[in-house]
Scaffold this motif. Structure first.
Motif, short mmCIF file in Angstrom:
data_model
loop_
_atom_site.label_atom_id
_atom_site.label_comp_id
_atom_site.label_asym_id
_atom_site.label_seq_id
_atom_site.Cartn_x
_atom_site.Cartn_y
_atom_site.Cartn_z
N LYS A 46 -4.83 -5.53 -1.36
CA LYS A 46 -4.92 -4.75 -0.13
C LYS A 46 -5.72 -3.48 -0.39
O LYS A 46 -5.52 -2.81 -1.40
CB LYS A 46 -3.51 -4.36 0.33
N ASP A 94 3.45 -3.81 10.10
CA ASP A 94 3.38 -2.55 9.35
C ASP A 94 4.74 -1.85 9.34
O ASP A 94 4.82 -0.63 9.23
CB ASP A 94 2.30 -1.62 9.94
N HIS A 135 -5.13 -4.98 10.40
CA HIS A 135 -4.84 -4.32 11.69
C HIS A 135 -5.87 -4.75 12.73
O HIS A 135 -6.88 -5.37 12.40
CB HIS A 135 -4.94 -2.80 11.55
N ARG A 185 0.82 -1.18 0.00
CA ARG A 185 0.00 0.00 0.00
C ARG A 185 0.86 1.23 0.00
O ARG A 185 1.98 1.22 0.45
CB ARG A 185 -0.87 0.03 1.22
N HIS A 223 6.16 -3.22 4.51
CA HIS A 223 6.22 -2.33 3.35
C HIS A 223 7.66 -2.22 2.90
O HIS A 223 8.58 -2.33 3.70
CB HIS A 223 5.67 -0.94 3.71
N HIS A 234 2.59 -8.32 7.32
CA HIS A 234 2.22 -6.93 6.98
C HIS A 234 3.47 -6.05 7.07
O HIS A 234 3.84 -5.58 8.14
CB HIS A 234 1.13 -6.41 7.92
ZN LIG Z 1 0.61 -1.17 6.26
#
Ligand SMILES: [Zn+2]
Length: 474
Positions: free
Chosen positions: A216, A374, A271, A13, A109, A107
């Motif tokens: 996502k 995240d 989340h 994302r 990035h 999760h």
């Molecule tokens: Zn994320």
């Protein structure tokens, strides 16, 4: 179950590049200290004997185990005496150590920063992504699912990794994620922003041509500061994605959205639910279809951690993976002030507490608990935060075994990789962490890395420097 039907595919994302100060992340694969001597196998099999083995399935640990590795695979794992060691095997005594599967981060990035904090465009290169994959691996995170902020380049990076051209943590990706249409364009943000359900379907079909590992999307209003993607649009995304055999995972915050997404067929939550306590209606709906939740507790913690100068900033295991200068930036008065003055800081703290309570309740109710952080968003450091997340899950009330299983066997299953990785059983990848102390006694012992193994070999692990620089605490 739906999850088994769809191929595993990922989404990335586009960050909320919420101007997270400037610090430096992404260190290269640092050579590590204090580990065992490299194993010279010359093609022979390897047997690690004497360790406590936690295999990632949730079964009780095996004391005094034997793990036999041939090439990149585990060929046998079990109690000493019950597993035969090949005559020509190189035997390594790891008595007193604990072996757990390498961590799977569901999760993360990639490519959003080359220094850990600066989110300016231009960092999304194969070289930078590979560097971050190596950073994750150096901390024992051998699989990373990138969640909706990648550029299309990620698909060729993934192909290059499958072809053996780049290493590091195993990459899964959603490619470009889906976000609400705001009318504002941001060239640095590559997410799809469909304005109606027909556009949404067309975008999903376009994404499908790249074969993402999953899709996502974001369904959130940023604590009231933004707008949410509309229900008719997210229903179209889910429906079209399922037609394309792609699972859909959503960023969500509110209980009401979670229920609406479940009714629309969502496959997983990216989340915790943070506005209120989860209820039995949600629990039943999640269990009915095996929908998982990734708590990402550490994501919420990092929203105020630097304002509070939390204790783990002093942790040498954290500091050792930082790019030069990152620590100074985290501790700079400007950074601390910026976080302290965030008008939503009280909501972040409350959100984390609610997330912890909900995690415990969902886990106790038998909902599938996954694991993710995240990390990789500027200010959220890949590698260290995966260990911190395990600690927060235990603070929330899970047992260390439950947290480890979420981060290994459960996540591998969600990614469709249960037969390939995530557990330490015959036929799986020889991909694990050797620890100096038992994480079942204290989950913080996952930080006591003795070695990280991937594909049957020790790989460079983060080198923990014993000196700390805590002088600037304020
Ligand atoms: Zn994320």
């Amino acid at each position: 179950m739906k999850a088994a039907k769809y191929p595993y595919r990922f989404a990335v994302r586009t960050a909320f590049l919420t101007a997270f100060l400037v610090m430096l992340i992404v260190c290269m694969a640092c050579p590590r200290a204090g580990a065992q001597a490299p194993v010279q196998t010359n093609g022979r099999s390897v047997a690690l004997k004497g360790a406590r083995l936690i295999d990632g399935t949730g079964r009780p640990p095996i004391e005094n185990s034997v793990l036999v590795i041939a090439g990149s695979q585990i060929v046998a794992a079990g109690k000493a005496g019950a597993v035969s060691i090949p005559k020509d095997a190189v035997v390594q005594d790891v008595s007193g150590k604990t072996i757990i599967p390498a961590i799977v981060n569901l999760h993360g990035h990639l490519g959003l920063s080359n220094n850990g904090a600066d989110s300016a465009a231009g960092h999304y290169t194969e070289e930078n992504v590979a560097r971050q994959l190596n950073k994750y691996l150096s901390y024992g995170v051998a699989t990373v699912a990138s969640f909706g902020q990648d550029e299309d380049l990620v698909f060729s990076i993934r192909a290059d990794q499958h072809a053996g051209k780049i290493g590091g943590s195993r990459l899964f990706t959603a490619g470009r994620g889906f976000l609400e249409y705001t009318g504002k364009s941001n060239p640095a943000d590559h997410r799809y922003r469909p304005q109606n359900s027909e556009e949404a379907r067309a975008d999903v079909r376009e994404l499908a041509t790249h074969h993402p590992d999953y899709l996502k999307m974001w369904v959130d209003d940023g604590l009231g500061h933004g707008t949410k993607i509309k229900p008719d649009i997210y229903r179209a995304i889910i429906d079209e994605a399922h037609k394309q055999h792609i699972r859909v995972f959503a960023h969500e915050y509110y209980l009401a959205d979670a229920k609406s997404l479940l009714a629309a067929g969502l496959d997983g939550f990216a989340h915790s639910i943070r506005d209120q306590a989860v209820d039995s209606e949600l629990i039943m709906a999640m269990k009915a279809r095996g929908v998982f939740l990734i708590p990402t507790l550490v994501r919420d913690e990092t929203l105020f951690a630097y304002a509070d100068n939390v204790k783990w900033i002093d942790d040498p295991f954290f500091q050792s993976g930082l790019e030069p200068g990152a620590l100074t930036m985290i501790r700079s008065p400007q950074t601390v002030e910026k976080f302290r003055q965030d008008p939503d800081i009280a909501k972040y703290r409350a959100g984390l507490e609610m997330a912890k309570k909900n995690l415990k309740r969902l886990s106790d109710a038998g909902v599938k608990i996954a694991f993710g952080t995240d990390s990789g968003i500027p200010g959220r450091f890949p590698g260290y935060l995966e260990h911190r997340e395990l600690q927060l899950m235990v603070e929330a009330g899970l047992t260390p075994m439950q947290a480890i299983v979420a981060a290994t066997g459960t996540n591998a299953g969600i990614l469709g990789g249960a037969k390939q990785f995530g557990t330490l059983q015959a036929g799986r990848a020889a991909e694990f962490i050797v620890l100096d102390a038992n994480p079942l006694d204290d989950i913080r012992n996952t930080e006591k890395l003795s070695a990280v193994w991937q594909a049957g070999k020790p790989v460079p692990a983060v080198s923990v420097k014993s000196t700390t620089t805590s002088a600037s605490r304020q």
